[in-house]
Each structure stands twice: as C-alpha cells, then as structure tokens.
Design a protein around this motif. Structure first.
Motif, PDB file in Angstrom:
ATOM      1  N   ASP A 295      64.516  47.762  47.385  1.00  0.00           N
ATOM      2  CA  ASP A 295      65.443  46.695  47.769  1.00  0.00           C
ATOM      3  C   ASP A 295      66.828  46.932  47.163  1.00  0.00           C
ATOM      4  OD1 ASP A 295      65.564  44.250  49.290  1.00  0.00           O
ATOM      5  OD2 ASP A 295      65.856  43.195  47.387  1.00  0.00           O
TER       6      ASP A 295
ATOM      7  N   SER B  98      66.614  50.873  55.229  1.00  0.00           N
ATOM      8  CA  SER B  98      66.215  49.612  55.867  1.00  0.00           C
ATOM      9  C   SER B  98      64.746  49.633  56.269  1.00  0.00           C
ATOM     10  CB  SER B  98      67.111  49.316  57.075  1.00  0.00           C
ATOM     11  OG  SER B  98      67.109  50.399  57.981  1.00  0.00           O
ATOM     12  N   ASN B  99      64.255  50.779  56.739  1.00  0.00           N
ATOM     13  CA  ASN B  99      62.843  50.880  57.114  1.00  0.00           C
ATOM     14  C   ASN B  99      61.926  50.691  55.904  1.00  0.00           C
ATOM     15  OD1 ASN B  99      63.210  51.299  59.833  1.00  0.00           O
ATOM     16  ND2 ASN B  99      63.044  53.514  59.734  1.00  0.00           N
TER      17      ASN B  99
ATOM     18  N   GLN C 298      62.683  49.325  53.050  1.00  0.00           N
ATOM     19  CA  GLN C 298      62.888  47.975  52.516  1.00  0.00           C
ATOM     20  C   GLN C 298      61.985  46.989  53.260  1.00  0.00           C
ATOM     21  OE1 GLN C 298      66.869  46.429  53.151  1.00  0.00           O
ATOM     22  NE2 GLN C 298      66.841  45.411  51.165  1.00  0.00           N
ATOM     23  N   ARG C 299      61.972  47.087  54.576  1.00  0.00           N
ATOM     24  CA  ARG C 299      61.117  46.207  55.371  1.00  0.00           C
ATOM     25  C   ARG C 299      59.646  46.431  55.013  1.00  0.00           C
ATOM     26  NH1 ARG C 299      62.905  47.627  59.868  1.00  0.00           N
ATOM     27  NH2 ARG C 299      61.324  49.110  60.537  1.00  0.00           N
TER      28      ARG C 299
ATOM     29  N   THR D 257      58.755  45.318  51.290  1.00  0.00           N
ATOM     30  CA  THR D 257      58.825  43.855  51.219  1.00  0.00           C
ATOM     31  C   THR D 257      57.554  43.253  51.808  1.00  0.00           C
ATOM     32  OG1 THR D 257      61.240  43.844  51.324  1.00  0.00           O
ATOM     33  CG2 THR D 257      60.122  41.818  51.969  1.00  0.00           C
TER      34      THR D 257
ATOM     35  N   THR E 130      54.284  48.470  59.624  1.00  0.00           N
ATOM     36  CA  THR E 130      55.585  47.778  59.622  1.00  0.00           C
ATOM     37  C   THR E 130      56.798  48.697  59.569  1.00  0.00           C
ATOM     38  OG1 THR E 130      55.485  47.516  57.212  1.00  0.00           O
ATOM     39  CG2 THR E 130      54.723  45.662  58.526  1.00  0.00           C
TER      40      THR E 130
END
Length: 199
Positions: free
Chosen positions: A19, A39-40, A42-43, A46, A74
């Motif tokens: 993050d 971003s991938n 991080q998603r 998370t 995800t």
C-alpha cells in the motif's frame, strides 16, 4: 516455531508495505511494463488482508493457501497468478502442521519459488521477480533479515539487465537501466517476513 498468527502478520505487513509503495511499483512498471503492477498488487493484498480479518485459518499452510487463492482471483496481469502460485505452493508444502520451524518454512518457500519458475519459465538473470526470489530463498537458512537483504540486492541487480521474459522483454535493450518491478515487490514481501518476525 512459526504459527498461523505469524503468517497472518506476514500477509498483513505485506499488504501495508505494498500500500505504501504502490506508486513506486507502478512508476517502475510504467517504464518497462503496463504501469499497473503497484495498483494490481495493492488491490490483491488489500483483499487478502480483508479476507484474513474475516477468516482465521488454523494452520500456517491454510493462511498461505487462502492468500494465494485470493491473489489469483483478484489480481490482474501476470502478478496475480505468479504471487498466488508462490503462496499457494508454499502453503501446500507446509501441509496441515499447526506450527512449522524456520527450516521447514524455508523448504516450503523453495517449493513455492520452484512453482513460480515452472509457471513463468524465468531463471535468474532474466530480469523478473525470480531475481529476488532465488537469492531470498537461498539466504533463508541464515534467517529472515539475511533473506530480506538478499532480496533487496537481487532486485537492485536487475537494473543493468536486459529483460528476457515478460512484458519488459518486448523492449529489448530499452529495458536496460530500469529496476524490475516484480523483483522490487518480492523484496517488499520478504522484508515483511522479517518485520513479522520482529513483532
């Protein structure tokens, strides 16, 4: 001995680190990839942390299998299947033991790294996440801090390489001079392992 709580801490620490570093990972990826690595991941992590908040797997292996499955479902791009395979294969190698030794974990992590190299077809020197994974697993016998240093040095050593696998390989010589984002995120994963051990 390492229990399920240790592995939950590892995944939570990884999620926090990804993050914090997502923009840097994406910046590295924008130079030689699809500009989506940060971003991938991080998603994905998370989602892993949220899942571990809801579920409490009873064994180290179950924690990692759950995390791997969540990443595969995800995360887009190549990083989801690769990271998911790493964690799932490591978790399966740990089996159903309620606690594992550092040596047992090192052996299982090697099984995970082997699964990644089979899936991606990459070897050390190809400028991929393998350039940080292999030194890390080789150093695990000397402890988590040694593995963290080895992963960070492996990631840094990708900068002068020409990519031979993955999206960056399409760039040929233009991939030289950029640190590999996958190797960089592996260094975060291994640093989080040392962080979990320190708590």
């Amino acid at each position: 001995m390492l229990d399920a709580d240790f592995f939950r801490r590892w995944m939570t620490a990884t999620a926090a680190s990804v993050d914090r570093e997502a923009e840097r990972l994406t910046a590295l990826d924008s130079a030689i990839g699809d500009a989506d690595h940060g971003s991938n991941l991080q998603r994905g992590f998370t989602a892993v942390a949220a899942e571990l908040d809801k579920e409490t797997p009873a064994t180290p292996g179950a924690v990692l299998v759950l995390a791997g499955r969540k990443l595969i479902s995800t995360v887009g791009g190549a990083s989801g299947p690769l990271y998911g395979t790493l964690l799932r294969a490591t978790g399966k190698a740990l089996g159903d033991a309620p606690e594992v030794s550092e040596a047992e974990f090192a052996g299982a992590f090697r099984a995970g790294v082997d699964a990644v190299t089979r899936l991606g077809g990459a070897a050390p020197g190809d400028k991929t996440m393998v350039d940080a994974l292999v030194p890390a697993v080789d150093a695990l016998g000397d402890g988590f801090a040694a593995a963290r240093t080895a992963a960070e040095e492996g990631a840094a050593a990708t900068t002068p390489l020409q990519a031979r696998k993955g999206r960056a390989s399409y760039l040929g010589e233009r991939s030289i001079g950029h640190q590999d984002p996958g190797a960089t995120s592996v260094a975060l994963l291994v640093a989080a392992l040392a962080e979990a051990d320190a708590k």
